[in-house]
Write a protein that holds these residues in place. Structure first.
Motif, PDB file in Angstrom:
ATOM      1  N   PHE A 220      59.759  39.931  32.127  1.00 20.02           N
ATOM      2  CA  PHE A 220      59.648  38.817  31.202  1.00 20.02           C
ATOM      3  C   PHE A 220      58.716  37.776  31.818  1.00 20.02           C
ATOM      4  CE2 PHE A 220      60.787  34.655  29.610  1.00 20.02           C
ATOM      5  CZ  PHE A 220      60.991  34.858  28.257  1.00 20.02           C
ATOM      6  N   PHE A 221      57.628  37.453  31.124  1.00 19.57           N
ATOM      7  CA  PHE A 221      56.626  36.520  31.630  1.00 19.57           C
ATOM      8  C   PHE A 221      56.915  35.127  31.077  1.00 19.57           C
ATOM      9  CE2 PHE A 221      52.042  34.944  31.069  1.00 19.57           C
ATOM     10  CZ  PHE A 221      52.049  34.318  32.306  1.00 19.57           C
ATOM     11  N   THR A 222      57.210  34.186  31.960  1.00 21.69           N
ATOM     12  CA  THR A 222      57.568  32.837  31.525  1.00 21.69           C
ATOM     13  C   THR A 222      56.377  32.038  31.033  1.00 21.69           C
ATOM     14  OG1 THR A 222      57.220  31.843  33.704  1.00 21.69           O
ATOM     15  CG2 THR A 222      59.397  32.811  33.261  1.00 21.69           C
ATOM     16  N   GLY A 223      55.167  32.430  31.431  1.00 21.06           N
ATOM     17  CA  GLY A 223      53.983  31.652  31.106  1.00 21.06           C
ATOM     18  C   GLY A 223      53.645  30.618  32.157  1.00 21.06           C
ATOM     19  N   ASP A 224      54.532  30.468  33.149  1.00 24.02           N
ATOM     20  CA  ASP A 224      54.326  29.482  34.206  1.00 24.02           C
ATOM     21  C   ASP A 224      53.826  30.133  35.479  1.00 24.02           C
ATOM     22  OD1 ASP A 224      55.110  27.056  32.983  1.00 24.02           O
ATOM     23  OD2 ASP A 224      57.208  27.617  33.163  1.00 24.02           O
ATOM     24  N   GLY A 225      53.114  29.344  36.248  1.00 24.35           N
ATOM     25  CA  GLY A 225      52.810  29.718  37.612  1.00 24.35           C
ATOM     26  C   GLY A 225      53.860  29.123  38.533  1.00 24.35           C
ATOM     27  N   ALA A 226      53.988  29.675  39.737  1.00 20.67           N
ATOM     28  CA  ALA A 226      54.998  29.163  40.665  1.00 20.67           C
ATOM     29  C   ALA A 226      54.546  29.404  42.102  1.00 20.67           C
ATOM     30  CB  ALA A 226      56.350  29.830  40.424  1.00 20.67           C
ATOM     31  N   HIS A 227      55.104  28.603  42.972  1.00 25.31           N
ATOM     32  CA  HIS A 227      54.923  28.805  44.414  1.00 25.31           C
ATOM     33  C   HIS A 227      56.286  29.039  45.035  1.00 25.31           C
ATOM     34  CE1 HIS A 227      53.321  28.432  48.460  1.00 25.31           C
ATOM     35  NE2 HIS A 227      54.346  27.648  48.741  1.00 25.31           N
ATOM     36  N   ARG A 228      56.391  30.095  45.848  1.00 28.46           N
ATOM     37  CA  ARG A 228      57.618  30.360  46.588  1.00 28.46           C
ATOM     38  C   ARG A 228      57.389  29.937  48.033  1.00 28.46           C
ATOM     39  NH1 ARG A 228      59.199  35.741  45.143  1.00 28.46           N
ATOM     40  NH2 ARG A 228      57.765  36.536  46.697  1.00 28.46           N
ATOM     41  N   SER A 229      58.201  29.002  48.488  1.00 30.45           N
ATOM     42  CA  SER A 229      58.010  28.450  49.823  1.00 30.45           C
ATOM     43  C   SER A 229      58.458  29.440  50.886  1.00 30.45           C
ATOM     44  CB  SER A 229      58.802  27.147  49.971  1.00 30.45           C
ATOM     45  OG  SER A 229      60.187  27.434  50.088  1.00 30.45           O
ATOM     46  N   LYS A 230      58.212  29.095  52.134  1.00 30.65           N
ATOM     47  CA  LYS A 230      58.612  29.964  53.242  1.00 30.65           C
ATOM     48  C   LYS A 230      60.127  30.069  53.346  1.00 30.65           C
ATOM     49  CE  LYS A 230      58.327  26.182  56.604  1.00 30.65           C
ATOM     50  NZ  LYS A 230      57.686  25.725  57.874  1.00 30.65           N
ATOM     51  N   ASP A 231      60.840  29.103  52.756  1.00 35.40           N
ATOM     52  CA  ASP A 231      62.299  29.131  52.776  1.00 35.40           C
ATOM     53  C   ASP A 231      62.883  29.784  51.539  1.00 35.40           C
ATOM     54  OD1 ASP A 231      62.517  27.752  55.253  1.00 35.40           O
ATOM     55  OD2 ASP A 231      62.080  25.881  54.202  1.00 35.40           O
ATOM     56  N   GLY A 232      62.016  30.280  50.646  1.00 37.68           N
ATOM     57  CA  GLY A 232      62.495  30.978  49.466  1.00 37.68           C
ATOM     58  C   GLY A 232      62.744  30.101  48.261  1.00 37.68           C
ATOM     59  N   TYR A 233      62.271  28.856  48.285  1.00 37.75           N
ATOM     60  CA  TYR A 233      62.416  27.981  47.141  1.00 37.75           C
ATOM     61  C   TYR A 233      61.250  28.203  46.171  1.00 37.75           C
ATOM     62  CZ  TYR A 233      66.003  25.227  49.539  1.00 37.75           C
ATOM     63  OH  TYR A 233      67.144  24.818  50.168  1.00 37.75           O
ATOM     64  N   TYR A 234      61.565  28.085  44.859  1.00 42.11           N
ATOM     65  CA  TYR A 234      60.529  28.191  43.842  1.00 42.11           C
ATOM     66  C   TYR A 234      60.148  26.798  43.342  1.00 42.11           C
ATOM     67  CZ  TYR A 234      61.399  33.211  43.436  1.00 42.11           C
ATOM     68  OH  TYR A 234      61.517  34.538  43.693  1.00 42.11           O
ATOM     69  N   GLN A 235      58.862  26.575  43.195  1.00 43.39           N
ATOM     70  CA  GLN A 235      58.392  25.355  42.548  1.00 43.39           C
ATOM     71  C   GLN A 235      57.468  25.762  41.413  1.00 43.39           C
ATOM     72  OE1 GLN A 235      55.820  22.613  44.696  1.00 43.39           O
ATOM     73  NE2 GLN A 235      56.746  20.899  43.613  1.00 43.39           N
ATOM     74  N   ILE A 236      57.831  25.316  40.190  1.00 43.94           N
ATOM     75  CA  ILE A 236      57.003  25.615  39.037  1.00 43.94           C
ATOM     76  C   ILE A 236      55.758  24.746  39.113  1.00 43.94           C
ATOM     77  CG2 ILE A 236      56.950  25.820  36.533  1.00 43.94           C
ATOM     78  CD1 ILE A 236      59.119  27.479  37.954  1.00 43.94           C
ATOM     79  N   THR A 237      54.586  25.340  39.106  1.00 46.35           N
ATOM     80  CA  THR A 237      53.340  24.607  39.307  1.00 46.35           C
ATOM     81  C   THR A 237      52.604  24.308  38.017  1.00 46.35           C
ATOM     82  OG1 THR A 237      52.193  26.708  39.718  1.00 46.35           O
ATOM     83  CG2 THR A 237      53.007  25.491  41.641  1.00 46.35           C
ATOM     84  N   GLY A 238      53.092  24.805  36.893  1.00 42.16           N
ATOM     85  CA  GLY A 238      52.456  24.469  35.625  1.00 42.16           C
ATOM     86  C   GLY A 238      52.150  25.699  34.794  1.00 42.16           C
ATOM     87  N   ARG A 239      51.836  25.448  33.531  1.00 43.98           N
ATOM     88  CA  ARG A 239      51.469  26.541  32.649  1.00 43.98           C
ATOM     89  C   ARG A 239      50.198  27.201  33.153  1.00 43.98           C
ATOM     90  NH1 ARG A 239      55.054  28.535  29.504  1.00 43.98           N
ATOM     91  NH2 ARG A 239      53.397  29.293  28.142  1.00 43.98           N
ATOM     92  N   LEU A 240      50.178  28.533  33.124  1.00 40.04           N
ATOM     93  CA  LEU A 240      48.992  29.245  33.606  1.00 40.04           C
ATOM     94  C   LEU A 240      47.817  29.111  32.655  1.00 40.04           C
ATOM     95  CD1 LEU A 240      50.526  32.486  35.131  1.00 40.04           C
ATOM     96  CD2 LEU A 240      49.580  30.506  36.314  1.00 40.04           C
ATOM     97  N   ASP A 241      48.079  28.706  31.406  1.00 41.85           N
ATOM     98  CA  ASP A 241      46.950  28.482  30.506  1.00 41.85           C
ATOM     99  C   ASP A 241      46.400  27.064  30.643  1.00 41.85           C
ATOM    100  OD1 ASP A 241      49.092  27.211  29.386  1.00 41.85           O
ATOM    101  OD2 ASP A 241      49.093  28.344  27.515  1.00 41.85           O
ATOM    102  N   ASP A 242      47.065  26.208  31.452  1.00 37.53           N
ATOM    103  CA  ASP A 242      46.540  24.879  31.752  1.00 37.53           C
ATOM    104  C   ASP A 242      45.737  24.944  33.047  1.00 37.53           C
ATOM    105  OD1 ASP A 242      47.593  23.725  29.520  1.00 37.53           O
ATOM    106  OD2 ASP A 242      49.390  22.974  30.502  1.00 37.53           O
ATOM    107  N   VAL A 243      44.631  25.663  32.996  1.00 42.38           N
ATOM    108  CA  VAL A 243      43.797  25.889  34.169  1.00 42.38           C
ATOM    109  C   VAL A 243      42.363  25.475  33.841  1.00 42.38           C
ATOM    110  CG1 VAL A 243      42.841  27.625  35.733  1.00 42.38           C
ATOM    111  CG2 VAL A 243      45.237  27.758  35.048  1.00 42.38           C
ATOM    112  N   ILE A 244      41.738  24.782  34.778  1.00 41.03           N
ATOM    113  CA  ILE A 244      40.351  24.370  34.620  1.00 41.03           C
ATOM    114  C   ILE A 244      39.488  25.208  35.554  1.00 41.03           C
ATOM    115  CG2 ILE A 244      38.741  22.432  34.747  1.00 41.03           C
ATOM    116  CD1 ILE A 244      41.117  20.549  34.459  1.00 41.03           C
ATOM    117  N   ASN A 245      38.353  25.678  35.054  1.00 42.29           N
ATOM    118  CA  ASN A 245      37.414  26.460  35.861  1.00 42.29           C
ATOM    119  C   ASN A 245      36.214  25.574  36.178  1.00 42.29           C
ATOM    120  OD1 ASN A 245      35.648  28.325  36.977  1.00 42.29           O
ATOM    121  ND2 ASN A 245      36.363  29.974  35.652  1.00 42.29           N
ATOM    122  N   VAL A 246      36.224  24.985  37.379  1.00 43.35           N
ATOM    123  CA  VAL A 246      35.178  24.051  37.796  1.00 43.35           C
ATOM    124  C   VAL A 246      34.222  24.766  38.742  1.00 43.35           C
ATOM    125  CG1 VAL A 246      34.677  21.835  38.871  1.00 43.35           C
ATOM    126  CG2 VAL A 246      36.799  22.149  37.582  1.00 43.35           C
TER     127      VAL A 246
END
Length: 632
Positions: free
Chosen positions: A471-497
């Motif tokens: 199941f794809f939530t549509g969000d990106g995430a970062h998993r820390s070295k301690d195993g915590y998840y942080q939602i980093t934002g919608r993957l379609d909210d990306v800028i290509n600079v």
């Protein structure tokens, strides 16, 4: 009647500055050693489980045994279920507790009204401060039964769908539960949508019945909801009847389709036979805002949804009997469904219905309410909390809060997976910690949506096709070295600079850390050299000055991310365009920057549409200033 005051007798965690998407989830649990059955009584029967770490592992490795035990203990069943889970993630087919029958309203009302009839079920925090209304479980059950009998008398039957267009109030909750009692699905439409948006949802749901009020009151402003319904139903041939309740004393023009709801309810009996509903019968439809494309009506079913909201309300928010739970989301959103209505009532709790705004009559409204009502758990939108940052800390005074939750759509995942997708390839599962990727869920959960109404293929394409089997939530995430998840934002909210891909939430996080900034919204904009540039809308705290802030913001972004991520344009604004639920309407911001004012779309869902005109004028002024600076 039920909407007037006289008719009814009368958190330990800190708020992260990364509130835009800072929904944190812990994967590695603490090794608590207390008796696990004291924490979760159902766990007493789980072999080998001795602490919370073991309980978590058991819930993942023996999920069917776990959910079966929880379902048998936490829900009252008319007929016991025979199977636990039937799932095909490839086709988006998920079924829980097959063969079981129950009634959601019985689980939310009857069993608590029997044991504690005078316990307060709802506290209606009306728009006017200090005029709260308290409704007991006995009163709410009687109100629900009268409403259910009224629906039945007017032909509403099992399998129908009733559209509810009401602000948060006891009768709105009773209407939801009355639908559940007679076996009809409900379709609660946020009472801020325009007539066109309402009509679109009525037609898609094929509703023959609409429930509304004459007017709503919010932030001192009155909105004529009945007039909106009248306009909407003109293009809805399926609608046979409109039940109208009275929130204010203002008279309302009744049409041949209209029924005076409260007067008719008084003619009904206070006992209503509950329908026996299969576990996978539809409980409600809930439509997306429709900001892009056709709104999609997510389908939620009976047993799994109720169990999941009950469990998460109890354990995620650490709810205890006697607490007062305050979720300030509107009942028109999934958070309001789950944590203002179904979760708390399934647990026999006391829940708050918030009718007002966080800044009416002043920015201390939330915290004054928390102290007056003695709220123990407070759950609000990140954007609302960021809004209050603008007004400083002097309004904060809420020592009664034991737990403070803030999030948008909650996944409450038990087994999250990160995918890394390089260069358009299908991607791979990221098993290591300290890694980033697309957030997917490996296993179904009882409270997940089952389909999109009348369009299951769209459901599959949206949530299951991107990463087959997940199941794809549509969000990106970062998993820390301690195993915590942080939602980093919608993957379609990306800028290509200039070939560098960066999420807007990452830039916003840095901008929001500037001491003078209350909140921000970042979007991509056309750039003649880089392809896409960065455009930042920034709201300052009170008394903050704009001088030199642009250079400070760019310096922070350059140091913490990279120079290419620095905003090309910074527009200081008084407020951002937000829905009444607190969602920033970035679609509107993009249209303003693209100068496509004809494409702004429906602005009726905004909390204050005047903010858009201010931003349009500010954008024009900024462009004029930049052109002037570029002239020789």
């Amino acid at each position: 009647m039920w909407l007037s005051r006289g008719c009814v007798k009368a958190a330990a965690s800190s708020v992260s500055r990364r509130l835009p998407r800072a929904l944190h989830s812990r994967r590695k649990k603490s090794h608590a050693t207390e008796a696990v059955e004291a924490f979760m009584p159902e766990a007493a029967g789980f072999q080998g489980v001795q602490d919370r770490t073991g309980l978590h592992e058991f819930s993942v490795t023996h999920k069917e045994n776990f959910w079966a035990a929880v379902a048998r203990r936490r829900l009252d069943w008319i007929s016991p279920f025979r199977g636990v889970l039937d799932c095909d993630m490839e086709r988006g087919k998920v079924s829980w507790f097959q063969g079981g029958q129950l009634n959601v309203s019985v689980n939310c009302l009857d069993r608590h009204a029997r044991s504690s009839p005078e316990k307060v079920a709802l506290i209606w925090e009306r728009d006017e401060p200090g005029s709260e209304v308290k409704v007991t479980y006995r009163q709410l059950l009687e109100m629900t039964c009268r409403a259910g009998n009224l629906l039945r008398r007017h032909g509403v039957k099992k399998g129908d769908c009733v559209t509810i267009y009401m602000p948060p109030c006891p009768l709105a909750v009773a209407s939801m539960l009355a639908c559940a009692r007679v076996g009809a699905a409900h379709n609660v439409v946020f009472a801020g949508f325009s007539a066109e948006a309402l009509a679109e949802r009525i037609r898609d749901a094929c509703s023959s019945t609409v429930i509304t009020v004459n007017e709503s009151v919010r932030g001192g402003k009155v909105t004529r909801l009945k007039a909106t319904v009248d306009e909407a139903v003109r293009s809805c041939p399926t609608v046979r009847q409109v039940f109208v309740a009275m929130r204010t004393d203002a008279p309302v023009t009744m049409t041949p389709k209209d029924v005076a709801m409260e007067e008719e309810m008084m003619l009904e009996d206070v006992v209503c036979e509950p329908a026996a509903m299969d576990s996978e019968d539809v409980l409600f439809l809930l439509y997306t805002s429709g900001s892009t494309g056709k709104p999609k009506g997510l389908v939620h079913t009976q047993a799994g949804y109720l169990l999941y909201t009950s469990l998460t309300h109890k354990y995620v928010f650490d709810y205890h009997d006697g607490d007062v739970f305050g979720c300030v989301a509107d009942i028109g959103w999934i958070t309001g469904h789950s944590y203002a209505v179904y979760g708390p009532l399934a647990n026999g709790g006391t829940t708050v219905l918030f009718e007002s705004t966080p800044i009416y009559p002043d920015p201390g409204r939330y915290w004054e309410m928390v102290e007056r009502l003695r709220i123990n758990q407070f759950y609000g939108a990140p954007t609302a909390i960021r809004l209050l940052l603008k007004y400083g800390d002097q309004w904060w005074a809420s020592p009664s809060i034991r737990r403070h939750g803030s999030g948008t759509t909650p996944w409450w995942e038990t087994d999250a997976v990160l995918w890394w997708t390089p260069g358009g390839k299908q991607g791979r599962v990221v098993s290591s910690d300290d890694a980033s990727g697309a957030l997917c869920l490996a296993h179904p959960w009882p409270g997940m949506a089952r389909s999109i109404h009348n369009d299951h293929q769209r459901f599959v394409d949206t949530y299951f096709k991107t990463y087959p089997g997940y199941f794809f939530t549509g969000d990106g995430a970062h998993r820390s070295k301690d195993g915590y998840y942080q939602i980093t934002g919608r993957l379609d909210d990306v800028i290509n600079v200039s070939g560098h891909r960066i999420g807007t939430a990452e830039i916003e996080d840095v901008v929001n850390h500037c001491s003078a900034v209350a909140e921000s919204a970042v979007i991509g904009c056309s750039h003649h050299i880089k392809g896409q540039g960065v455009y930042a809308f920034v709201v300052l705290k009170q008394d903050a000055q704009e001088a030199d802030l642009a250079s400070q913001i760019n310096s922070s972004v350059s140091n913490k991310i990279a120079k290419y991520a620095c905003p090309d344009h910074i527009q200081f604004v008084q407020r951002l365009p937000k829905t009444r639920s607190g969602k920033i309407m970035r679609r509107v911001l993009r249209k303003v920057v693209e100068r496509d004012l004809d494409g702004l779309g429906d602005l009726s869902t905004l909390d204050d549409p005047a903010a858009v005109q201010e931003i349009i004028q500010g954008h024009r002024d900024l462009c004029a200033k930049q052109q002037e600076q570029q002239q020789p």
